[in-house]
Design a protein around this motif. Structure first.
Motif, PDB file in Angstrom:
ATOM      1  N   ASN A 140       0.788  -1.225   0.000  1.00 49.31           N
ATOM      2  CA  ASN A 140       0.000   0.000   0.000  1.00 49.31           C
ATOM      3  C   ASN A 140       0.828   1.286   0.000  1.00 49.31           C
ATOM      4  N   SER A 173      -3.171   5.992  -6.989  1.00 51.99           N
ATOM      5  CA  SER A 173      -4.255   5.365  -6.234  1.00 51.99           C
ATOM      6  C   SER A 173      -5.574   5.493  -6.995  1.00 51.99           C
ATOM      7  N   ILE A 219     -11.227   7.605  -4.057  1.00 56.09           N
ATOM      8  CA  ILE A 219     -12.188   7.025  -3.111  1.00 56.09           C
ATOM      9  C   ILE A 219     -13.609   7.037  -3.687  1.00 56.09           C
ATOM     10  N   LYS A 273     -14.818   1.450  -0.363  1.00 52.26           N
ATOM     11  CA  LYS A 273     -14.319   0.610   0.723  1.00 52.26           C
ATOM     12  C   LYS A 273     -12.818   0.789   0.952  1.00 52.26           C
ATOM     13  N   ASN A 279     -10.989   2.778   2.630  1.00 54.70           N
ATOM     14  CA  ASN A 279     -10.528   2.998   4.005  1.00 54.70           C
ATOM     15  C   ASN A 279     -10.953   1.892   4.954  1.00 54.70           C
ATOM     16  N   LYS A 280     -11.575   0.849   4.411  1.00 53.36           N
ATOM     17  CA  LYS A 280     -12.064  -0.236   5.259  1.00 53.36           C
ATOM     18  C   LYS A 280     -11.366  -1.559   4.963  1.00 53.36           C
ATOM     19  N   ARG A 319      -8.922  -2.295   2.032  1.00 51.54           N
ATOM     20  CA  ARG A 319      -8.143  -2.126   0.804  1.00 51.54           C
ATOM     21  C   ARG A 319      -7.185  -3.295   0.609  1.00 51.54           C
TER      22      ARG A 319
END
Length: 420
Positions: A113, A151, A154, A159, A161-162, A164
């Motif tokens: 990431n 990236s 969003i 999702k 930030n939940k 990835r």
């Protein structure tokens, strides 16, 4: 060497060493400047007592040693030159959706990431046919940011930030250009020309890796931290290199930095290969002397250690949770993932105490897996008593890791103290 000079040199070494090839080349230059004589494995060795030598294998692993001849109780320091990264595939060019991308492989246990939205460049080794139709190889380092892995917004991934996740085949291809006329061989020839190598007949192969162009830097209110790529394990390479360059030639000291630790060490230039064993046999060709040396010597396997993360404290065993800038870490594992034992620990602690250097202990939680190092590999292959130590680090295997600005200099003091 004082801490400030030590750390400034460390930052320069990190920036100048984007690949194991560059790290090895830089260490070789340091050894040359410190009076070490270069050896070639393909030549006959005629070692002279009181001299200092170094030898490289594959351009990515290196050994330096003093040769007092009569002294056999060596202090050896082992580290590794490689770090997790994105390596180019042999046919890397992908042209689609209006851009040129590179296909890459994830090398080692890479934390993926953090690679998104970074200014990336390429470095490594290239093998080619020169104007005289002779096979050659050389190092290249583009240095300029030439690619990015953008990236996904969003808005298109609610999702993110939940949960990835990153697909290693499709999600991490660095984007180079919107000009689809790009030709990979011409790109390499352009880089060779920048190195003064003209009229290249054929580019045959390359081992190239992406790296973050952000420089190593002090971070923190009082410069508490050093932030950089490849701290694992160039931090130990630099410390071991400076240590052996600081001792007299009449002290029996050896330093080895091996490639391919992050992928298991099973290669000709890895700790699982024959490089160290071959070198030691050439230093001590009499079997009895060789055995006396291995059984009277100490190997310090120096690799990074997991500092307790202030936001994730439950990931550590409370009684064995190292803190950054609180001392060198002694690593222990009952299942021999680390090679430390009570005797090697005692010797290391005794020297550290005489120098007033703080130490810490690390044992991984019993309900979690434990990584390993070159320590158990070297101990098994050579039969040398070994201790695993490390410098406490956050974000290990990220594109940008974090270590303390005190700890590496403390390890330098202990390594030189053991060699005194």
């Amino acid at each position: 060497m004082n801490k400030q000079d030590f750390n400034e040199g460390l930052l320069g070494f990190l920036d100048a060493s984007p690949t194991p090839f560059h790290a090895t080349q830089n260490m070789a230059m340091m050894f040359e400047n410190a009076g070490f004589t270069r050896l070639d494995e393909a030549d006959k060795w005629e070692l002279k007592a009181g001299q200092k030598y170094y030898v490289a294998r594959n351009g990515s692993s290196i050994i330096a040693f003093t040769y007092p001849k009569t002294e056999k109780n060596y202090v050896m320091v082992g580290a590794h030159t490689d770090s997790p990264n994105l390596k180019l595939k042999p046919n890397p060019v992908i042209k689609e959706y209006g851009v040129v991308k590179f296909g890459v492989e994830s090398y080692g246990g890479l934390l993926l990431n953090p690679w998104f939205d970074r200014d990336l460049s390429i470095a490594g080794r290239v093998s080619y046919l020169d104007a005289n139709r002779t096979l050659q190889s050389t190092l290249i380092n583009v240095q300029k940011p030439i690619a990015v892995i953008p990236s996904l917004a969003i808005h298109l991934d609610d999702k993110a930030n939940k949960e990835r996740t990153v697909n290693k085949q499709t999600d991490i291809c660095p984007v180079l250009s919107t000009n689809e006329d790009f030709d990979f061989d011409e790109f390499i020839k352009w880089q060779l020309a920048n190195n003064g190598i003209e009229d290249v007949k054929q580019v045959y192969a390359s081992e190239l890796s992406f790296y973050d162009t952000q420089k190593a830097e002090f971070v923190g209110l009082r410069n508490d931290f050093i932030a950089s790529a490849r701290l694992d394990n160039l931090l130990s390479c630099y410390t071991g290199m400076v240590s052996i360059c600081s001792v007299n030639a009449d002290k029996p000291v050896l330093f080895i930095a091996s490639d391919h630790e992050e992928v298991g060490s099973e290669s000709t230039s890895g700790a699982g290969g024959s490089f160290l064993e071959n070198t030691l046999h050439r230093m001590f060709d009499d079997y009895e002397e060789y055995m006396q040396m291995t059984r009277s010597s100490l190997m310090i396997s120096a690799d990074n250690a997991h500092a307790i993360h202030p936001n994730y404290p439950t990931k550590h065993d409370t009684n064995h949770a190292p803190h950054i800038n609180k001392g060198i870490v002694i690593k222990v594992n009952a299942n021999q993932r680390y090679a430390s034992n009570d005797k090697t620990i005692a010797k290391f602690k005794h020297t550290a105490a005489s120098l007033h250097v703080k130490l810490q202990n690390f044992v991984t939680r019993s309900d979690m897996g434990c990584g390993s190092t070159i320590g158990p590999i070297t101990a098994t292959r050579i039969g040398i008593d070994t201790i695993d130590v490390g410098l406490p680090t956050w974000a290990m295997h990220s594109i940008r890791e974090l270590a303390g600005s005190d700890d590496a200099h403390d390890l330098y003091k202990v390594l030189t103290g053991l060699s005194a």
